[in-house]
Enzyme design. Structure first.
Site, short mmCIF file in Angstrom:
data_model
loop_
_atom_site.label_atom_id
_atom_site.label_comp_id
_atom_site.label_asym_id
_atom_site.label_seq_id
_atom_site.Cartn_x
_atom_site.Cartn_y
_atom_site.Cartn_z
N SER B 194 0.84 -1.19 0.00
CA SER B 194 0.00 0.00 0.00
C SER B 194 0.88 1.24 0.00
O SER B 194 1.71 1.43 0.89
CB SER B 194 -0.86 -0.03 1.26
OG SER B 194 -1.55 1.17 1.40
N CYS B 320 -7.70 -1.30 12.55
CA CYS B 320 -8.97 -1.35 11.84
C CYS B 320 -10.13 -1.69 12.74
O CYS B 320 -11.24 -1.88 12.28
CB CYS B 320 -8.87 -2.31 10.69
SG CYS B 320 -7.79 -1.65 9.43
#
Lengths: 459, 459
Positions: B194, B320
């Protein structure tokens, strides 16, 4: 240089560039975090969502940002189908949807779902009554574009939405081509769009799901964007997308008049300037900036090269299948000529003098391609045999049609030409040629390789 | 202000900003088009792919750009599983993978696949022999992160890859946390990463699939990015991602030494500055910039607020799941204390004086939170009853542990405390407290509401 392919991707709007640059410093942090940088990112994201929702005409909590229009379409269709799985697995789409919709439909069908493709008329327009007739008790979702990406024809979204609403079935509108021009009218249920089509940056799509629409996001769980779009939010691009949507909307009314005048000029002049051309798409109910025409005896890709050399960037056939040899599914569904297809889609602000220069250059470019391919210039009747066979097996579009045109004058009125061809485009283009030329298309017969297309000379 | 949450998202690297701005003018067109603007976009995309592939250590045609690291993980796992469906449907992951991996595994399991979670040790490290033991004849795919996102522990990727290779099973490495520091060693088969983790822009992930690895992209067909990532390419962001990866790599060796020194300082000093702290994660085999510790009797979110007020942006628990009340799955799998958890992840270029100021501020911040919560300051043995019951039902972490600590001195050595609690974190934190305090954790028993956790005083 003139870029006339805005329907593929619009040049970045100055407001988008400015908003993107301005938010790079504040938009990189995780908006789910509670610290200062996260809160700033969240504020940018919230403000962008409100601005985009206002432009769409929905509530901010109905709108999620995706990573592209394609992802919005894929996620929207999959989520709506999953949300109504108990009702049934029947999906309705028009035959001229964008490939992202049709590919999502293919996946649904491969997974055991049922798909009905609603046909369109010769202008590329879907009939609301055909949509209504396609509805079944097990219909889970209906899809219709707001306007066609290849020929610009506007679809009767509000009417189709009304039929869907009466039947209690959600309608998903692919508004990729039209959202910059204005909100989509009618009582639709879901909407997908793509920022780079209106001059926003790449990397941002919109998915709107109206409150009350059953929706079950597919794929792995992810808590970002209401669980409807997995992955870290691209906030600077989202800010730029929302800002540029507002900006283009502010210019839309004026630009629509300008571009409509310019495309009307192309629509009117091309058939006079270039012989054997068919302008396709609805002449009235269409996007302001799009005009599409097909040229007999021309290979689309070669013509694009000629126009590129002259400084014009235009497109041909379906935007997502340009690397294949299949004719565009849109032109096929409309039943119009696909060979030598050119789509001119003017960006907002396109210059009048560029359009005029395009009209100056086009006839020579088409003639050059035709000359290379040995296309017929005129008819010379010298008929003798009652039936002529043309072997175009192994030859690609537009050769089969060129060969047909060369010999049609060799048979007497009432005589036939059999064209042997194995190119997929011939099936579409030979009947289209007959219609343009006033000859009778008798039909297709199986042949050793490919098919035999039989044409009777009637004039 | 000091931003110490680079493991969530790194501030945009100046090279990324520069490359993004520079390519906005040339990167907006469709790279599939053959006209001038399309060819320029294609050239930018090709060059970015080559640069990224070189940094990863793969061939350019093995690398595709996705819209995020999460999408790369989802697409990589789904595609690899589908490609080896004939072999079987068994998936192996570590218990400390990023939620994107675990959520993909959940979907696979819900769809009828089998998933094995490999346990980790107290440092968060997976054992290659445990991975080897988990392999089965029907194993389709193995996943392992290169380094853990919450505690920084580096995983033995090369050894696990060797075991996979011997068994003919592909290994997917989630390299999100480490790719900026260097290529992933070993003979892995797939890799996901990412860009915003290394200082690149949001909106770009990498998915690498080595030649020869069976891979069947899932979801609707889309011809962009070798069919592995649907949607219009975000070329300016891709260019910025590739350019910044090269830039951070050029600085990596020097920055690794600097950041390692700074995190070592935090690792060493925090336990001396703050009572009742556990520093977690591997002390040696770890990412240079990450250090994580947990503070007894502290609510993580309140501590984060205190630190934010002091100008420090840090994170707590799993990145998350910060909005849920569940303790981090990583800390849980490691069996370490989860309450009062703080992850400091320094961005490249973090200033030494900021780290020192953090160490100055931390003890007061922790003490303030403890005071608010009424945490025990010291032990005062005044024991009488042999068994004490503490009712913490309905109380959230860290209250149950605070209540336990308050009364442990009230029972004689050999006596027990029963803590009644229904907060999920208690199951993890009460045993962890016992280990830190040298008390005996007897076990958990069902209770009317929640559970009873029994602790015997041994010192």
């Amino acid at each position: 240089m003139a870029y006339f392919d805005a329907a593929s991707s619009a040049p970045l709007h100055p407001v988008a560039r400015q908003a993107l640059s301005a938010s790079l410093d504040e938009g990189w942090a995780d908006p789910a975090r509670l610290y200062r940088e996260g809160r700033r990112a969240r504020m940018l994201l919230d403000a962008a969502r409100e601005a985009a929702a206002e432009a769409v005409g929905c509530r901010p909590d109905e709108l999620t940002f995706t990573s592209s229009g394609t992802r919005a379409v894929h996620a929207g269709i999959a989520g709506a189908l999953a949300g109504r799985r108990r009702v049934g697995r029947h999906l309705i789409v028009s035959a001229v949807e964008h490939s992202s919709v049709l590919h999502a439909a293919e996946v649904h069908e491969a997974d055991g779902g049922a798909v009905t493709q609603v046909a369109v008329d010769r202008a590329g327009r879907a009939d609301p009554s055909a949509y209504a007739a396609a509805l079944r008790p097990d219909t889970a979702l209906v899809c219709l574009q707001s306007a066609n990406h290849e020929v610009g024809t506007e679809q009767p979204v509000a009417e189709v939405a009304e039929g869907c609403r009466a039947a209690g079935v959600p309608l998903l509108v692919d508004a990729a081509q039209s959202l910059g021009w204005g909100p989509v009218e009618g009582e639709w249920s879901l909407l997908a769009a793509s920022a780079h089509k209106w001059g926003g940056p790449s990397g941002v799509g919109l998915l709107v799901v109206r409150k009350g629409v059953r929706f079950a996001p597919e794929g792995p769980v992810d808590e970002r964007e209401s669980g409807r779009s997995a992955g870290f939010e691209n906030i600077p691009a989202i800010v730029a997308a929302a800002a540029s949507l507002r900006a283009v909307r502010a210019e839309a009314a004026e630009q629509a008049v300008r571009l409509r005048e310019l495309t009307e000029r192309i629509r009117a002049r091309v058939p006079r300037l270039v012989p054997d051309v068919e302008v396709v798409g609805d002449p009235v109910r269409r996007l302001p900036g799009v005009v599409t025409f097909s040229c007999l005896y021309v290979d689309g890709e070669t013509l694009l090269h000629e126009l590129d050399r002259e400084g014009f960037s235009v497109s041909s056939g379906s935007s997502c299948t340009s690397s294949t040899l299949m004719p565009s599914h849109v032109l096929k569904a409309m039943g119009v000529l696909s060979e030598g297809n050119v789509r001119v889609s003017l960006p907002m602000g396109a210059a009048e003098e560029d359009v005029d220069r395009f009209l100056d250059v086009l006839p020579g470019a088409v003639a050059a391609v035709r000359e290379k391919l040995g296309a017929p210039v005129s008819f010379e009747a010298a008929g003798e045999a009652d039936a002529v066979v043309v072997d175009a097996v192994g030859r690609r579009c537009p050769i089969p049609v060129i060969e047909l045109a060369k010999v049609i004058g060799d048979v007497p009125v009432g005589g036939t030409v059999r064209v042997l061809a194995d190119d997929e485009a011939a099936r579409l283009d030979i009947p289209a040629w007959c219609q343009m030329r006033g000859q009778e298309y008798v039909g297709e017969e199986p042949a050793d390789r490919g098919s035999a297309y039989v044409v009777r000379r009637v004039s």
